[in-house]
Structure formats: structure tokens, C-alpha cells
Design an enzyme around this catalytic site. Structure first.
Site, short mmCIF file in Angstrom:
data_model
loop_
_atom_site.label_atom_id
_atom_site.label_comp_id
_atom_site.label_asym_id
_atom_site.label_seq_id
_atom_site.Cartn_x
_atom_site.Cartn_y
_atom_site.Cartn_z
N LYS A 76 0.80 -1.23 0.00
CA LYS A 76 0.00 0.00 0.00
C LYS A 76 0.84 1.28 0.00
O LYS A 76 0.35 2.37 0.34
CB LYS A 76 -1.02 0.05 1.16
N SER A 77 2.09 1.14 -0.41
CA SER A 77 2.98 2.32 -0.46
C SER A 77 3.02 2.96 -1.84
O SER A 77 3.75 3.93 -2.05
CB SER A 77 4.39 1.89 -0.07
N GLY A 78 2.27 2.38 -2.80
CA GLY A 78 2.34 2.90 -4.17
C GLY A 78 3.14 1.95 -5.07
O GLY A 78 3.63 2.35 -6.13
N THR A 79 3.22 0.71 -4.66
CA THR A 79 3.97 -0.33 -5.39
C THR A 79 3.64 -0.34 -6.88
O THR A 79 4.52 -0.32 -7.73
CB THR A 79 3.61 -1.73 -4.83
N HIS A 94 7.45 -7.58 -1.59
CA HIS A 94 7.11 -6.93 -0.31
C HIS A 94 7.92 -7.56 0.84
O HIS A 94 7.65 -7.27 2.00
CB HIS A 94 5.64 -7.16 0.04
N SER A 116 -4.89 3.32 3.51
CA SER A 116 -5.01 2.65 2.21
C SER A 116 -5.21 1.14 2.42
O SER A 116 -6.07 0.51 1.79
CB SER A 116 -3.75 2.91 1.38
N TYR A 146 6.58 7.98 -1.92
CA TYR A 146 5.30 8.22 -2.60
C TYR A 146 5.06 9.74 -2.66
O TYR A 146 4.57 10.26 -3.66
CB TYR A 146 4.18 7.54 -1.79
N MET A 188 -3.89 4.91 -14.98
CA MET A 188 -3.78 3.59 -14.35
C MET A 188 -5.14 3.06 -13.93
O MET A 188 -5.43 1.87 -14.02
CB MET A 188 -2.84 3.65 -13.15
N ARG A 207 -7.69 3.97 -5.24
CA ARG A 207 -8.79 4.48 -4.43
C ARG A 207 -8.84 6.00 -4.53
O ARG A 207 -9.70 6.56 -5.18
CB ARG A 207 -8.60 3.99 -2.98
N LYS A 208 -7.87 6.69 -3.89
CA LYS A 208 -7.85 8.16 -3.94
C LYS A 208 -6.55 8.68 -4.55
O LYS A 208 -6.54 9.69 -5.23
CB LYS A 208 -7.98 8.75 -2.54
N GLY A 209 -5.45 8.03 -4.19
CA GLY A 209 -4.16 8.44 -4.74
C GLY A 209 -3.71 9.82 -4.29
O GLY A 209 -3.20 10.61 -5.09
P1 A3P Z 1 -4.84 4.98 -1.76
O1 A3P Z 1 -5.55 3.75 -1.22
O2 A3P Z 1 -4.40 5.92 -0.67
O3 A3P Z 1 -5.60 5.66 -2.84
P2 A3P Z 1 0.02 -0.40 -3.70
O4 A3P Z 1 0.21 -0.36 -5.16
O5 A3P Z 1 1.30 -0.50 -2.92
O6 A3P Z 1 -0.98 -1.42 -3.29
O7 A3P Z 1 -0.53 1.02 -3.25
C1 A3P Z 1 -1.84 1.44 -3.56
C2 A3P Z 1 -1.95 2.92 -3.30
O8 A3P Z 1 -1.22 3.63 -4.34
C3 A3P Z 1 -3.39 3.41 -3.37
O9 A3P Z 1 -3.47 4.48 -2.42
C4 A3P Z 1 -3.48 3.90 -4.81
O10 A3P Z 1 -4.51 4.81 -5.05
C5 A3P Z 1 -2.11 4.54 -4.96
N1 A3P Z 1 -1.75 4.70 -6.38
C6 A3P Z 1 -1.68 3.75 -7.33
N2 A3P Z 1 -1.38 4.27 -8.52
C7 A3P Z 1 -1.26 5.61 -8.33
C8 A3P Z 1 -0.97 6.71 -9.20
N3 A3P Z 1 -0.76 6.54 -10.50
N4 A3P Z 1 -0.94 7.95 -8.65
C9 A3P Z 1 -1.14 8.12 -7.32
N5 A3P Z 1 -1.42 7.12 -6.46
C10 A3P Z 1 -1.48 5.87 -6.96
#
Ligand code: A3P
Length: 285
Positions: free
Chosen positions: A44-47, A99, A129, A184, A223, A247-249
Site C-alpha cells: 500500500k505504499s504505491g507499489t 514486499h 489505504s 510516494y 492507471m 482508491r484516492k491516490g
Molecule cells: P490509496 O488507497 O491511498 O488511494 P500499492 O500499489 O502498494 O498497493 O498502493 C496502492 C496505493 O497507491 C493506493 O493508495 C493507490 O490509489 C495509490 N496509487 C496507485 N497508482 C497511483 C498513481 N498513479 N498515482 C497516485 N497514487 C497511486
């Protein structure tokens, strides 16, 4: 959350696609090659954002690859059964996602010249997240409330264990030249510079229009609309219909969910666990 988990060396893993035997094999026997590029995060770090970005850098901004192959096949998860099998077959330089905490990572990496990017995110936002994400997952014990997930997270009782241990462990690599830490937050605040930084680290060069295309095709909206990257292909088997990866990003969403008491508890814990690390690693502060 760990009710449904598989355990290995004291760390809980999701019940699907993970096993202690495989985790042992990955750690002992998976061969990391010098030309591999490894993308490491706590969940959930933006992987997936990082993976998409690096794939687009590799394809020089051409979106064909990211729009035609699922993200988990472009950069397979070394610790999953699916990813491990795929990686063993892949020829040439590979992108590899993980991870895993540092102590469980393939030992061969530490003797290799492979490059690794560790992406870190404000753990408060990681927590929020994760709460929304795991609520719709079919392979972990789902949290019933944010309050409950908050407790699990601060105790390290979530998949892949304690965020604090994960971040501390990997940050011990920060002075190695084959290791890059990104956040992130810097991706959100200045994605252009972040992509340039990644290119420099990986020895890749992009023309200005190629860079623009990387930015456009890795955006939240692009995305969210890309079925090869938004996890919609996993709905039904792995997630409920209402589950969403994108979700929100945004940064700082935790402020909309934490109570004053939770915010104070978290601050105190962060201070206790991370105070001795250089604080400029934590850009959200
Ligand atoms: P949120 O739930 O806060 O929206 P992971 O890929 O590690 O599972 O992380 C998911 C998180 O990264 C989610 O956060 C998702 O919205 C965010 N994310 C994925 N793609 C993104 C993008 N292109 N820009 C910004 N945030 C993004």
C-alpha cells in the site's frame, strides 16, 4: 488480519499464493542476477505506481506494454508461487517486485550488483489505504473497522509484518550505490523529477516527449482506466466487486480518518521506532 495467514519466520503472509516452503526456497535459492531491477515496498505504499512507471521507462513511454500484459507478469512477485515460476523462466534482465522484509529476501541479492528501488510512504496513509484495500480482499481476515485495523497495524499484526521493521530493515541499505530510496510523496509532488531520478539510477535516457508519455500513462487516471494495472482482472477470485486498488491516490488522507488520540499514539510510536534514522528520509514530515 492474520487469522487466515500463512506464517514464515514470524511474519504473516496472505493465504493465497504463498507457502512457507516456497518462502524458504526463495530466500535460499532464488538467483538474483546483476542486471535485474528490484522494486521493493511495504504493501500500500504505491507499489503498482512504481512498477507502472518503471515499465513505462523501459518502453520509452510507449504504453503498449503496460496496456497488454498484467502488471504482475511484467514485474512478477518473487515470493508468490505464480511470480516465482515466471521469474525462473524469464530470460534477460528482469523486473522483480517484492514486499519481503530484508531478512527474508533472496540471499543472492546481497552478493549481486542488481539495483533496488525501495519506495516508502507515510505509514499513516499506508494504514488507511490498507484498511480500505484489505476490507474487500478474500485471502486475509478482513478488518471490521478502521479502529480495529489501526490496532493491528501498530502491533505489526498485518501481512508482511510491522511497517516499522520493514522500513528500518531496508533503510539499512541506504548508503549502497545499487539502492535508491524513493517516497510516494515525492512522486506526488514532483513526478517529473522523480522519473528523471529513476532514469539516472537505472542508466536510462528518455527524450522529452518520451518522458511526457511516461508521466501521462502512469497518472492516477490512466492507471485507473488500465485493466492490466488496476487489478480489475482479479475481482471475483481475489477481491469483492467493490474493491479498488486505485482508491484516492493522495497524500495525507489519514487526516480524514485518524482520531486525535490515534494521531498521538502514532506520533509517539513513530518517534520511538524511527527517531534514530535521518529524518530527511521521511518527506511527509
Ligand atoms: P490509496 O488507497 O491511498 O488511494 P500499492 O500499489 O502498494 O498497493 O498502493 C496502492 C496505493 O497507491 C493506493 O493508495 C493507490 O490509489 C495509490 N496509487 C496507485 N497508482 C497511483 C498513481 N498513479 N498515482 C497516485 N497514487 C497511486
Amino acid at each position: 488480519m492474520t487469522g487466515k495467514c500463512v506464517w514464515f519466520e514470524g511474519i504473516p503472509f496472505p493465504s493465497l499464493d504463498y507457502s512457507p516452503e516456497l518462502l524458504r526456497e526463495v530466500q535460499e535459492s532464488f538467483l538474483v542476477k546483476d542486471k535485474d531491477v528490484l522494486l521493493l515496498t511495504f504493501p500500500k505504499s504505491g507499489t503498482n505506481w512504481l512498477i507502472e512507471t518503471v515499465c513505462l521507462i523501459y518502453s520509452k513511454g510507449d504504453p503498449k506494454w503496460v496496456q497488454s500484459e498484467p502488471i504482475w507478469d511484467r514485474s512478477p512477485w518473487v515470493e508468490t508461487k505464480h511470480g516465482y515460476e515466471l521469474l525462473k523462466e524469464k530470460e534477460g534482465p528482469r523486473l522483480i517486485s517484492s514486499h519481503l522484509p530484508i531478512q527474508l529476501f533472496p540471499k543472492s541479492f546481497f552478493k549481486s550488483k542488481a539495483k533496488m528501488i525501495y519506495l516508502i510512504r507515510n505509514p499513516r496513509d499506508v494504514l488507511v489505504s490498507g484498511y480500505f484495500f484489505w476490507r474487500s480482499a478474500k485471502f486475509v481476515k478482513r478488518p471490521q473497522s478502521l479502529e480495529q485495523y489501526f490496532e493491528w497495524f501498530v502491533e505489526g499484526n498485518v501481512v508482511f509484518g510491522s511497517w516499522f521493521d520493514h522500513a528500518r530493515g531496508w533503510m539499512s541499505m541506504r548508503d549502497k550505490e545499487n539502492f535508491l530510496i524513493l517516497s510516494y510523496e515525492e512522486m506526488k509532488w514532483d513526478m517529473r523529477s522523480t522519473v528523471e531520478k529513476i532514469c539516472q539510477f537505472l542508466g536510462k535516457k528518455l527524450e522529452p516527449e518520451e518522458l511526457n508519455s511516461v508521466l501521462k500513462n502512469s497518472s492516477f487516471q490512466a492507471m485507473k482506466e488500465n485493466s492490466m494495472s488496476n487489478y480489475s482482472l482479479l475481482k471475483g477470485q481475489y477481491f469483492e466487486e467493490n474493491g479498488q486498488l486505485l482508491r484516492k491516490g493522495v497524500t495525507g488522507d489519514w487526516r480524514n480518518y485518524f482520531t486525535v488520540a490515534q494521531a498521538e499514539t502514532f506520533d509517539k510510536l513513530f518517534q520511538e521506532k524511527m527517531a534514530d534514522l535521518p529524518q530527511d528520509l521521511f518527506l511527509w514530515k
